[in-house]
Motif scaffolding. Sequence first.
Motif, short mmCIF file in Angstrom:
data_model
loop_
_atom_site.label_atom_id
_atom_site.label_comp_id
_atom_site.label_asym_id
_atom_site.label_seq_id
_atom_site.Cartn_x
_atom_site.Cartn_y
_atom_site.Cartn_z
N PRO A 265 14.80 -15.09 -10.66
CA PRO A 265 13.38 -15.70 -10.53
C PRO A 265 13.34 -16.89 -9.55
CG PRO A 265 14.21 -16.13 -12.72
CD PRO A 265 15.45 -15.41 -12.27
N PHE A 266 14.14 -17.76 -9.75
CA PHE A 266 14.19 -19.02 -8.82
C PHE A 266 14.18 -18.65 -7.30
CE2 PHE A 266 16.68 -22.33 -11.79
CZ PHE A 266 15.56 -22.43 -12.58
N LYS A 267 14.93 -17.76 -6.96
CA LYS A 267 15.22 -17.23 -5.55
C LYS A 267 13.88 -16.49 -5.26
CE LYS A 267 19.99 -17.87 -5.32
NZ LYS A 267 21.31 -17.32 -5.33
N LYS A 268 13.34 -15.82 -6.23
CA LYS A 268 12.40 -14.85 -5.85
C LYS A 268 10.91 -15.62 -5.74
CE LYS A 268 9.76 -10.85 -7.85
NZ LYS A 268 9.76 -9.86 -8.89
N GLN A 269 10.70 -16.67 -6.49
CA GLN A 269 9.67 -17.32 -6.54
C GLN A 269 9.63 -18.62 -5.57
OE1 GLN A 269 7.61 -17.86 -10.33
NE2 GLN A 269 6.32 -19.57 -9.58
N PHE A 270 10.93 -19.16 -5.60
CA PHE A 270 10.75 -20.37 -4.79
C PHE A 270 11.66 -20.27 -3.40
CE2 PHE A 270 10.13 -21.67 -9.24
CZ PHE A 270 8.82 -22.10 -9.18
N ASN A 271 12.16 -19.15 -3.31
CA ASN A 271 13.21 -19.04 -2.07
C ASN A 271 14.51 -19.54 -2.14
OD1 ASN A 271 11.31 -16.84 -0.89
ND2 ASN A 271 10.26 -18.47 -0.43
N GLU A 272 14.73 -20.26 -3.05
CA GLU A 272 16.08 -21.21 -3.13
C GLU A 272 16.46 -21.37 -4.54
OE1 GLU A 272 16.86 -24.82 -3.43
OE2 GLU A 272 15.21 -25.07 -4.61
N ILE B 244 10.84 -25.48 -15.44
CA ILE B 244 12.27 -25.69 -15.44
C ILE B 244 12.89 -25.70 -13.87
CG2 ILE B 244 12.55 -23.20 -15.71
CD1 ILE B 244 14.68 -25.74 -17.51
N TYR B 245 12.21 -24.82 -13.10
CA TYR B 245 12.70 -25.11 -11.79
C TYR B 245 12.77 -26.83 -11.36
CZ TYR B 245 12.70 -24.83 -6.54
OH TYR B 245 13.09 -24.89 -5.31
N THR B 246 11.48 -27.08 -11.57
CA THR B 246 11.32 -28.57 -10.93
C THR B 246 12.11 -29.60 -11.86
OG1 THR B 246 9.01 -27.89 -10.35
CG2 THR B 246 9.31 -30.27 -10.64
N VAL B 247 11.91 -29.37 -13.15
CA VAL B 247 12.91 -30.22 -13.89
C VAL B 247 14.38 -30.28 -13.83
CG1 VAL B 247 13.29 -31.55 -15.92
CG2 VAL B 247 10.94 -30.59 -15.50
N ALA B 248 14.82 -29.29 -13.81
CA ALA B 248 16.35 -28.74 -13.60
C ALA B 248 16.86 -29.31 -12.34
CB ALA B 248 16.68 -27.23 -13.66
#
Length: 307
Positions: free
Chosen positions: A60-67, A237-241
């Motif tokens: 999901p990280f790569k799908k939504q944020f492309n990285e 979780i994407y931002t904080v991690a």
Amino acid sequence: MKNLLKKLLALVVVGTMGFAQDIQVFTADNSDGKITPKTIEEAFLKVGFFVAENRDMNIPFKKQFNESSFDVYNLFTFYSKPDTLTLVKEHSEIGLFAPLSMSIYTKKGEKTISVSTLTTESLATILGIPKDDKTLLKIGNMVKEALKTAMPNGQFVKLPYETKAIVGERVTRFEMDMEADSWEDTKDEFQMSFEGELSPNGFVMAGFSDLNYDFEENNYEGYNFYDVYSICKLPVIYTVAKVRPEAGAFAPCSLYLYKKKDENKMHVAFPSVYNWISAMAIDDKASLEVLDDAQKRMEKILSGLME
């Protein structure tokens, strides 16, 4: 900047220490790549935990944020069924951490693998139970045993920060009155409406646990129902991690709803994001903003449904 965000930033900077370390990180060399989220899961099953989810977040990280900043990033939820039953008889809020959460991660290009979990001291503080509770300590020892089994050359590492003073309530709680002869309809209506509000507000239901099913299977009938939602908000979780990969010790967040048989009300609660900010000494604007947004959105959803 919003007033609350200013308050969070200020208090994080000047706050006093809380517990020594709320999160424990166990790290091992993994140059050969033999330690994986799957082998770690097997070790947790071996010591007696029930594994609810072991989810690869890179997809999901790569799908939504492309990285993604990670070669491996899994969110893992688990709990001990018999020990949860023991605890709920004395501490009805155990659903805040049943299931428990942890992150399994390897930063891009690194040859180590790490697992983050909450310490038993931090669990006790948030739950409001004694830190020397035997069952809680047993769970903590089971976690350590599983980690050492999965990562025999690993060790706990000290995080490069100290906890900060908390800026709000550790647990966000709501109550709703229920009629003795119609609580089932009220519960169904509430859950349907609640689940319908998640996606429009950016939340994902990462899991669902019917704890009362386990309780009744073991002849404990103190509740009409005890459900736990595992809730995740991907931007959080994407931002904080990125700054604190150990944040998975809090994600996904457990939100419980229960009704005791001797009460005519439903209790709903979840651990507030202020625990994240305190435990990980979070002070970057991006993380504070997404956490603040998640807290406000969930409070708005629940307060609206409780009217």
